[in-house]
Design a protein around this motif. Sequence first.
Motif, PDB file in Angstrom:
ATOM      1  N   ALA A 130      -5.563   5.830   8.202  1.00 48.45           N
ATOM      2  CA  ALA A 130      -5.674   6.919   7.235  1.00 48.45           C
ATOM      3  C   ALA A 130      -4.354   7.673   7.129  1.00 48.45           C
ATOM      4  O   ALA A 130      -3.919   8.061   6.044  1.00 48.45           O
ATOM      5  CB  ALA A 130      -6.802   7.870   7.631  1.00 48.45           C
ATOM      6  N   VAL A 131      -3.686   7.863   8.262  1.00 47.38           N
ATOM      7  CA  VAL A 131      -2.374   8.510   8.264  1.00 47.38           C
ATOM      8  C   VAL A 131      -1.374   7.660   7.501  1.00 47.38           C
ATOM      9  O   VAL A 131      -0.538   8.160   6.749  1.00 47.38           O
ATOM     10  CB  VAL A 131      -1.890   8.737   9.713  1.00 47.38           C
ATOM     11  N   HIS A 132      -1.474   6.340   7.688  1.00 49.40           N
ATOM     12  CA  HIS A 132      -0.581   5.415   6.973  1.00 49.40           C
ATOM     13  C   HIS A 132      -0.734   5.561   5.466  1.00 49.40           C
ATOM     14  O   HIS A 132       0.238   5.575   4.723  1.00 49.40           O
ATOM     15  CB  HIS A 132      -0.879   3.986   7.386  1.00 49.40           C
ATOM     16  N   GLU A 133      -1.985   5.747   5.004  1.00 48.16           N
ATOM     17  CA  GLU A 133      -2.210   5.923   3.574  1.00 48.16           C
ATOM     18  C   GLU A 133      -1.628   7.251   3.085  1.00 48.16           C
ATOM     19  O   GLU A 133      -0.955   7.312   2.062  1.00 48.16           O
ATOM     20  CB  GLU A 133      -3.697   5.916   3.269  1.00 48.16           C
ATOM     21  N   ARG A 134      -1.835   8.332   3.855  1.00 46.72           N
ATOM     22  CA  ARG A 134      -1.313   9.627   3.443  1.00 46.72           C
ATOM     23  C   ARG A 134       0.195   9.645   3.446  1.00 46.72           C
ATOM     24  O   ARG A 134       0.836  10.337   2.660  1.00 46.72           O
ATOM     25  CB  ARG A 134      -1.855  10.727   4.370  1.00 46.72           C
ATOM     26  N   LEU A 168     -13.775  -2.880  -6.416  1.00 52.52           N
ATOM     27  CA  LEU A 168     -12.575  -3.675  -6.688  1.00 52.52           C
ATOM     28  C   LEU A 168     -12.147  -4.459  -5.455  1.00 52.52           C
ATOM     29  O   LEU A 168     -11.646  -5.585  -5.568  1.00 52.52           O
ATOM     30  CB  LEU A 168     -11.436  -2.763  -7.160  1.00 52.52           C
ATOM     31  N   GLY A 169     -12.321  -3.883  -4.273  1.00 56.88           N
ATOM     32  CA  GLY A 169     -11.994  -4.602  -3.039  1.00 56.88           C
ATOM     33  C   GLY A 169     -12.865  -5.829  -2.869  1.00 56.88           C
ATOM     34  O   GLY A 169     -12.377  -6.910  -2.498  1.00 56.88           O
ATOM     35  N   SER A 170     -14.156  -5.686  -3.153  1.00 52.95           N
ATOM     36  CA  SER A 170     -15.069  -6.831  -3.049  1.00 52.95           C
ATOM     37  C   SER A 170     -14.727  -7.896  -4.089  1.00 52.95           C
ATOM     38  O   SER A 170     -14.753  -9.100  -3.801  1.00 52.95           O
ATOM     39  CB  SER A 170     -16.512  -6.361  -3.230  1.00 52.95           C
ATOM     40  N   ALA A 171     -14.397  -7.446  -5.316  1.00 48.65           N
ATOM     41  CA  ALA A 171     -14.028  -8.394  -6.367  1.00 48.65           C
ATOM     42  C   ALA A 171     -12.745  -9.135  -6.009  1.00 48.65           C
ATOM     43  O   ALA A 171     -12.641 -10.353  -6.202  1.00 48.65           O
ATOM     44  CB  ALA A 171     -13.865  -7.658  -7.698  1.00 48.65           C
ATOM     45  N   ALA A 172     -11.757  -8.404  -5.485  1.00 50.06           N
ATOM     46  CA  ALA A 172     -10.496  -9.036  -5.088  1.00 50.06           C
ATOM     47  C   ALA A 172     -10.722 -10.032  -3.960  1.00 50.06           C
ATOM     48  O   ALA A 172     -10.144 -11.126  -3.951  1.00 50.06           O
ATOM     49  CB  ALA A 172      -9.480  -7.977  -4.668  1.00 50.06           C
ATOM     50  N   ASN A 210      -4.407  -2.795  -8.080  1.00 50.86           N
ATOM     51  CA  ASN A 210      -5.327  -1.740  -8.486  1.00 50.86           C
ATOM     52  C   ASN A 210      -6.317  -1.386  -7.376  1.00 50.86           C
ATOM     53  O   ASN A 210      -6.730  -0.241  -7.254  1.00 50.86           O
ATOM     54  CB  ASN A 210      -6.073  -2.166  -9.754  1.00 50.86           C
ATOM     55  N   THR A 211      -6.662  -2.381  -6.576  1.00 54.17           N
ATOM     56  CA  THR A 211      -7.528  -2.106  -5.429  1.00 54.17           C
ATOM     57  C   THR A 211      -6.830  -1.191  -4.439  1.00 54.17           C
ATOM     58  O   THR A 211      -7.439  -0.259  -3.894  1.00 54.17           O
ATOM     59  CB  THR A 211      -7.912  -3.423  -4.728  1.00 54.17           C
ATOM     60  N   LEU A 212      -5.534  -1.415  -4.213  1.00 53.27           N
ATOM     61  CA  LEU A 212      -4.784  -0.637  -3.239  1.00 53.27           C
ATOM     62  C   LEU A 212      -4.714   0.843  -3.601  1.00 53.27           C
ATOM     63  O   LEU A 212      -4.590   1.697  -2.724  1.00 53.27           O
ATOM     64  CB  LEU A 212      -3.363  -1.199  -3.092  1.00 53.27           C
ATOM     65  N   ARG A 213      -4.784   1.153  -4.893  1.00 53.61           N
ATOM     66  CA  ARG A 213      -4.661   2.531  -5.310  1.00 53.61           C
ATOM     67  C   ARG A 213      -5.968   3.117  -5.827  1.00 53.61           C
ATOM     68  O   ARG A 213      -5.997   4.249  -6.324  1.00 53.61           O
ATOM     69  CB  ARG A 213      -3.580   2.651  -6.394  1.00 53.61           C
ATOM     70  N   ALA A 214      -7.052   2.347  -5.747  1.00 55.70           N
ATOM     71  CA  ALA A 214      -8.329   2.823  -6.275  1.00 55.70           C
ATOM     72  C   ALA A 214      -8.991   3.843  -5.361  1.00 55.70           C
ATOM     73  O   ALA A 214      -9.751   4.693  -5.814  1.00 55.70           O
ATOM     74  CB  ALA A 214      -9.276   1.642  -6.499  1.00 55.70           C
ATOM     75  N   GLY A 215      -8.719   3.752  -4.065  1.00 57.86           N
ATOM     76  CA  GLY A 215      -9.366   4.651  -3.119  1.00 57.86           C
ATOM     77  C   GLY A 215      -8.880   4.362  -1.720  1.00 57.86           C
ATOM     78  O   GLY A 215      -7.885   3.677  -1.516  1.00 57.86           O
ATOM     79  N   SER A 216      -9.597   4.861  -0.751  1.00 55.77           N
ATOM     80  CA  SER A 216      -9.153   4.779   0.634  1.00 55.77           C
ATOM     81  C   SER A 216      -9.281   3.370   1.197  1.00 55.77           C
ATOM     82  O   SER A 216     -10.051   2.542   0.698  1.00 55.77           O
ATOM     83  CB  SER A 216      -9.971   5.742   1.506  1.00 55.77           C
ATOM     84  N   LEU A 217      -8.519   3.125   2.255  1.00 56.85           N
ATOM     85  CA  LEU A 217      -8.599   1.858   2.974  1.00 56.85           C
ATOM     86  C   LEU A 217      -9.994   1.645   3.526  1.00 56.85           C
ATOM     87  O   LEU A 217     -10.513   0.528   3.533  1.00 56.85           O
ATOM     88  CB  LEU A 217      -7.568   1.852   4.099  1.00 56.85           C
ATOM     89  N   ARG A 226       0.835  -1.198   0.000  1.00 59.13           N
ATOM     90  CA  ARG A 226       0.000   0.000   0.000  1.00 59.13           C
ATOM     91  C   ARG A 226       0.873   1.252   0.000  1.00 59.13           C
ATOM     92  O   ARG A 226       0.571   2.242  -0.657  1.00 59.13           O
ATOM     93  CB  ARG A 226      -0.948  -0.009   1.204  1.00 59.13           C
ATOM     94  N   HIS A 227       1.975   1.197   0.755  1.00 65.14           N
ATOM     95  CA  HIS A 227       2.898   2.330   0.772  1.00 65.14           C
ATOM     96  C   HIS A 227       3.449   2.574  -0.637  1.00 65.14           C
ATOM     97  O   HIS A 227       3.504   3.713  -1.118  1.00 65.14           O
ATOM     98  CB  HIS A 227       4.050   2.054   1.731  1.00 65.14           C
ATOM     99  N   ALA A 228       3.840   1.516  -1.316  1.00 69.06           N
ATOM    100  CA  ALA A 228       4.386   1.661  -2.667  1.00 69.06           C
ATOM    101  C   ALA A 228       3.308   2.120  -3.646  1.00 69.06           C
ATOM    102  O   ALA A 228       3.564   2.966  -4.509  1.00 69.06           O
ATOM    103  CB  ALA A 228       5.000   0.341  -3.128  1.00 69.06           C
ATOM    104  N   ALA A 229       2.096   1.573  -3.526  1.00 64.77           N
ATOM    105  CA  ALA A 229       1.021   1.925  -4.444  1.00 64.77           C
ATOM    106  C   ALA A 229       0.639   3.384  -4.321  1.00 64.77           C
ATOM    107  O   ALA A 229       0.281   4.041  -5.301  1.00 64.77           O
ATOM    108  CB  ALA A 229      -0.203   1.034  -4.187  1.00 64.77           C
ATOM    109  N   ARG A 230       0.730   3.925  -3.110  1.00 59.95           N
ATOM    110  CA  ARG A 230       0.355   5.318  -2.913  1.00 59.95           C
ATOM    111  C   ARG A 230       1.403   6.275  -3.449  1.00 59.95           C
ATOM    112  O   ARG A 230       1.186   7.479  -3.493  1.00 59.95           O
ATOM    113  CB  ARG A 230       0.105   5.583  -1.417  1.00 59.95           C
ATOM    114  N   ASN A 231       2.543   5.796  -3.845  1.00 59.96           N
ATOM    115  CA  ASN A 231       3.541   6.626  -4.510  1.00 59.96           C
ATOM    116  C   ASN A 231       3.254   6.789  -5.993  1.00 59.96           C
ATOM    117  O   ASN A 231       3.926   7.560  -6.677  1.00 59.96           O
ATOM    118  CB  ASN A 231       4.949   6.025  -4.339  1.00 59.96           C
ATOM    119  N   GLU A 232       2.264   6.030  -6.488  1.00 58.69           N
ATOM    120  CA  GLU A 232       1.867   6.118  -7.885  1.00 58.69           C
ATOM    121  C   GLU A 232       0.680   7.067  -8.004  1.00 58.69           C
ATOM    122  O   GLU A 232      -0.124   7.183  -7.086  1.00 58.69           O
ATOM    123  CB  GLU A 232       1.473   4.736  -8.415  1.00 58.69           C
TER     124      GLU A 232
END
Length: 291
Positions: free
Chosen positions: A281-285, A166-170, A217-224, A23-29
Motif C-alpha cells: 500500500a505504501v508502494h502505491e502511495r 478489470l483485474g479479473s478480466a486482465a 488501466n487495471t493498474l490505475r483503476a484502484g488499489s492493489l 504501477r509507479h508510473a501509472a500512479r503518477n497519472e
Amino acid sequence: MWVCVVLAVLAAAANAAGSVLQRHAARNEPAGGRLTIGLLWDLAKQPAWGFGVTSMVAGSVLQALALAAGPIVLVQPILIGELAFVLVLTAVFRRHRLGFGEWLPVAGVGCGVAVLLTALRPTGGDPLTVSAAGWVVGCLATTTLVAVVVHRGATVAAGGRRALLLGSAAGAWFGFAAVLVSAVMAAARDPSVTVLSTWQFYPAVVAAPLGFFLLQNTLRAGSLTASQPGLTLVNPLVALLWGVTVFGENVRGGAWVFLELAAGAVVVAGTIGLARLPLLAVHERAGSPSS
C-alpha cells in the motif's frame, strides 16, 4: 521439466519488476480515467514505465520458452508467485526488512503452488490435436467472458469494484494469451512447421497489445488489494480449464482432489494476504500524485 519450472519462475520475477515500475508510473497519472489511447501516450513519457515495459517483454519471452518446455497447467500456476516477487522487490527498493508477518504469505503462496502442482502432476496434452470446434468454442467463451467483465468494469466508478473487475478480466485475458502462445510454441517444436503457418500466431500477436492496454488501466483503476487477486488468480484458472478440457492435459483425480483444493485455498489466502500488506500500500502511495 525442471527447465520449464526455472523459466516460469524467472518469468514471474521479470513480470514482478515490470509491475513495480509500471504501477509507479501509472500512479503518477490522475485516477478515474476511462480506457483511452491517451493514457498510454502519457505513460510512455515516463522512464520508469519504459523500463517496466522492457521487463514485462522479457517476462513474456521467458513464459513462452517455459510453455515450449512444459504443459500450460504447469507453467501458469507458477506465475502466481509474481506478487511475492513484487513484495520482495518493493522491500529492496525501499530498503525495508521484511518481517515474519510479511514472509508468511510469501511462504504460503510458494508452498501452496508447489503442493498444488505436485498434486496435479500435469502430463500429456497437445494443442495441435485440438479440433476446430474445440478452438471455436473455447475462444468464443473466453473472449465473451472477458468482454462482459471489461464492459462492466468500464461502466462503474473508479475504485475497488472497477479494479476487481478489470483485474479479473486482465487475468483471464493473459491466461487466454498463454493458451495461444502454448499452441504456437508446440508448433515451433516441429521443424517441418513454421510459426507463421499456425493460425494461433496471429491472434496471439493481437492479444498481446490488448492485454497490455487492459493492464495499464487495471493498474490505475484502484488499489492493489482490489485488483491483484483477480489479476493473479484468474490467469492460471483459465489456463487450467483450457489445459484440461481443451488440450487434453491429464491431472490427478480421486483423493488428490482434496489436496489440490486445500493447496488452492492456501494460494488464494496467501495472494490476498500479500495484496493487503501495508508495504505494498505504501508502494502505491509512493507513486501517487499526492506523494
